[in-house]
Design a protein around this motif. Sequence first.
Motif, PDB file in Angstrom:
ATOM      1  N   HIS A 208       0.811  -1.221   0.000  1.00  0.00           N
ATOM      2  CA  HIS A 208       0.000   0.000   0.000  1.00  0.00           C
ATOM      3  C   HIS A 208       0.842   1.268   0.000  1.00  0.00           C
ATOM      4  CE1 HIS A 208      -3.687  -2.277   0.511  1.00  0.00           C
ATOM      5  NE2 HIS A 208      -3.141  -2.946   1.511  1.00  0.00           N
ATOM      6  N   GLN A 209       2.145   1.106  -0.252  1.00  0.00           N
ATOM      7  CA  GLN A 209       3.065   2.244  -0.380  1.00  0.00           C
ATOM      8  C   GLN A 209       3.038   3.132   0.870  1.00  0.00           C
ATOM      9  OE1 GLN A 209       1.891   4.056  -4.137  1.00  0.00           O
ATOM     10  NE2 GLN A 209       3.186   2.639  -5.282  1.00  0.00           N
ATOM     11  N   ILE A 210       3.101   2.489   2.024  1.00  0.00           N
ATOM     12  CA  ILE A 210       3.180   3.197   3.295  1.00  0.00           C
ATOM     13  C   ILE A 210       4.621   3.113   3.793  1.00  0.00           C
ATOM     14  CG2 ILE A 210       2.404   3.242   5.697  1.00  0.00           C
ATOM     15  CD1 ILE A 210      -0.198   1.963   4.815  1.00  0.00           C
ATOM     16  N   PRO A 211       5.316   4.240   3.936  1.00  0.00           N
ATOM     17  CA  PRO A 211       6.683   4.195   4.470  1.00  0.00           C
ATOM     18  C   PRO A 211       6.691   3.562   5.860  1.00  0.00           C
ATOM     19  CG  PRO A 211       6.225   6.344   3.506  1.00  0.00           C
ATOM     20  CD  PRO A 211       4.910   5.608   3.547  1.00  0.00           C
ATOM     21  N   LEU A 212       7.562   2.576   6.045  1.00  0.00           N
ATOM     22  CA  LEU A 212       7.647   1.846   7.307  1.00  0.00           C
ATOM     23  C   LEU A 212       9.085   1.844   7.775  1.00  0.00           C
ATOM     24  CD1 LEU A 212       6.599  -0.163   9.522  1.00  0.00           C
ATOM     25  CD2 LEU A 212       7.104  -1.999   7.882  1.00  0.00           C
ATOM     26  N   LEU A 213       9.285   2.225   9.036  1.00  0.00           N
ATOM     27  CA  LEU A 213      10.601   2.161   9.663  1.00  0.00           C
ATOM     28  C   LEU A 213      10.493   1.246  10.868  1.00  0.00           C
ATOM     29  CD1 LEU A 213      13.512   3.153   9.637  1.00  0.00           C
ATOM     30  CD2 LEU A 213      12.798   5.108  11.016  1.00  0.00           C
ATOM     31  N   GLN A 214      11.111   0.057  10.780  1.00  0.00           N
ATOM     32  CA  GLN A 214      11.088  -0.902  11.874  1.00  0.00           C
ATOM     33  C   GLN A 214      12.381  -0.757  12.668  1.00  0.00           C
ATOM     34  OE1 GLN A 214      10.294  -4.374   9.277  1.00  0.00           O
ATOM     35  NE2 GLN A 214       8.451  -4.722  10.493  1.00  0.00           N
ATOM     36  N   THR A 215      12.257  -0.480  13.962  1.00  0.00           N
ATOM     37  CA  THR A 215      13.421  -0.245  14.797  1.00  0.00           C
ATOM     38  C   THR A 215      13.160  -0.788  16.191  1.00  0.00           C
ATOM     39  OG1 THR A 215      14.948   1.471  15.609  1.00  0.00           O
ATOM     40  CG2 THR A 215      12.612   2.035  15.501  1.00  0.00           C
ATOM     41  N   ASP A 216      14.195  -0.825  17.014  1.00  0.00           N
ATOM     42  CA  ASP A 216      13.989  -1.264  18.392  1.00  0.00           C
ATOM     43  C   ASP A 216      14.545  -0.219  19.348  1.00  0.00           C
ATOM     44  OD1 ASP A 216      16.753  -1.873  19.210  1.00  0.00           O
ATOM     45  OD2 ASP A 216      16.620  -3.579  17.871  1.00  0.00           O
ATOM     46  N   THR A 217      14.276  -0.415  20.614  1.00  0.00           N
ATOM     47  CA  THR A 217      14.577   0.608  21.622  1.00  0.00           C
ATOM     48  C   THR A 217      16.066   0.776  21.885  1.00  0.00           C
ATOM     49  OG1 THR A 217      14.236  -1.057  23.352  1.00  0.00           O
ATOM     50  CG2 THR A 217      12.351   0.315  22.763  1.00  0.00           C
ATOM     51  N   ARG A 218      16.912  -0.098  21.323  1.00  0.00           N
ATOM     52  CA  ARG A 218      18.354   0.059  21.518  1.00  0.00           C
ATOM     53  C   ARG A 218      18.925   1.190  20.669  1.00  0.00           C
ATOM     54  NH1 ARG A 218      19.999  -6.031  20.198  1.00  0.00           N
ATOM     55  NH2 ARG A 218      18.593  -5.461  18.482  1.00  0.00           N
ATOM     56  N   LEU A 219      18.206   1.590  19.614  1.00  0.00           N
ATOM     57  CA  LEU A 219      18.694   2.638  18.723  1.00  0.00           C
ATOM     58  C   LEU A 219      18.406   4.009  19.330  1.00  0.00           C
ATOM     59  CD1 LEU A 219      19.933   3.357  15.958  1.00  0.00           C
ATOM     60  CD2 LEU A 219      17.607   3.405  15.030  1.00  0.00           C
ATOM     61  N   ASP A 220      19.428   4.842  19.399  1.00  0.00           N
ATOM     62  CA  ASP A 220      19.259   6.188  19.933  1.00  0.00           C
ATOM     63  C   ASP A 220      18.240   6.961  19.101  1.00  0.00           C
ATOM     64  OD1 ASP A 220      20.419   8.439  21.732  1.00  0.00           O
ATOM     65  OD2 ASP A 220      20.552   9.263  19.694  1.00  0.00           O
ATOM     66  N   VAL A 221      17.416   7.762  19.779  1.00  0.00           N
ATOM     67  CA  VAL A 221      16.339   8.478  19.089  1.00  0.00           C
ATOM     68  C   VAL A 221      16.896   9.429  18.032  1.00  0.00           C
ATOM     69  CG1 VAL A 221      14.476  10.160  19.377  1.00  0.00           C
ATOM     70  CG2 VAL A 221      14.703   8.266  20.990  1.00  0.00           C
ATOM     71  N   ALA A 222      17.988  10.112  18.335  1.00  0.00           N
ATOM     72  CA  ALA A 222      18.579  11.028  17.353  1.00  0.00           C
ATOM     73  C   ALA A 222      19.018  10.271  16.103  1.00  0.00           C
ATOM     74  CB  ALA A 222      19.758  11.768  17.978  1.00  0.00           C
ATOM     75  N   ASP A 223      19.612   9.089  16.290  1.00  0.00           N
ATOM     76  CA  ASP A 223      20.012   8.275  15.138  1.00  0.00           C
ATOM     77  C   ASP A 223      18.790   7.788  14.359  1.00  0.00           C
ATOM     78  OD1 ASP A 223      22.646   8.605  15.852  1.00  0.00           O
ATOM     79  OD2 ASP A 223      22.747   6.725  16.978  1.00  0.00           O
TER      80      ASP A 223
END
Length: 236
Positions: A208-223
């Motif tokens: 459906h052409q929805i941008p998706l960013l899969q991440t976890d809580t170990r990644l710094d928010v700024a990054d």
Amino acid sequence: WNAFARWRDLVLKLFVEEEDLLVHLLLDCSGSMDWGEPVKFDHARRVVAGLAYLTLANLDRAAVVPLGDDGKNLWPPSRGKHRFLQLLRYLARCPVAATPVRLEDAVRRWVATQPRRGMVVWVSDLWGTDIGDAMKALDLLRYTRQEVSVIQIMDAAEGEAGVIGEYEMEDCENGERRTVIVDSRLAREYRSRFEAYQQSIHHYCRRHQIPLLQTDTRLDVADLLMKSLMAGGFVR
């Protein structure tokens, strides 16, 4: 009229009016967000705060919608970096829902308010009351003609069933309890189902052409925010 007097031709001047962008930041406040190390909900609030700051700094409008209450406690569309400190205080007071939350119903309540068209960024772990709850909520968002993006917050431990043994499990979305014996077979089945669900989310958003960013809580928010910008943007 000066041009008409000089050339005897009517002249029509056209302008392009640029309207500020309204960014709806949907924050998942369901019970499954109150889990992990660090807690997914705390990480999600930091992500929403970062996205809100980027929006306000760009002279656009930001609104925060907590998906977990009756919809009356949302942060109304605001503009200007001077509102950011107030928004941080609002997010600090924003709680996880005390009662079970069906994501589809929470999104439907927000859609019923007829929000102004703009951009929607849904920050969620995408765990609902059943396996199809999150995708039904996304169906509703797609039909609003909003520009929808998703940031999926995960905890690294979610992909594993845990140490072998007998447990009394409680569903943090609906409170249901069940005794479970974790052995190697169940651990493999759990991992397989977890991966299949993540893939279903990925395939749904791609279809459906929805941008998706899969991440976890170990990644710094700024990054994470930098990664979202480099990936094509959750903010303009």
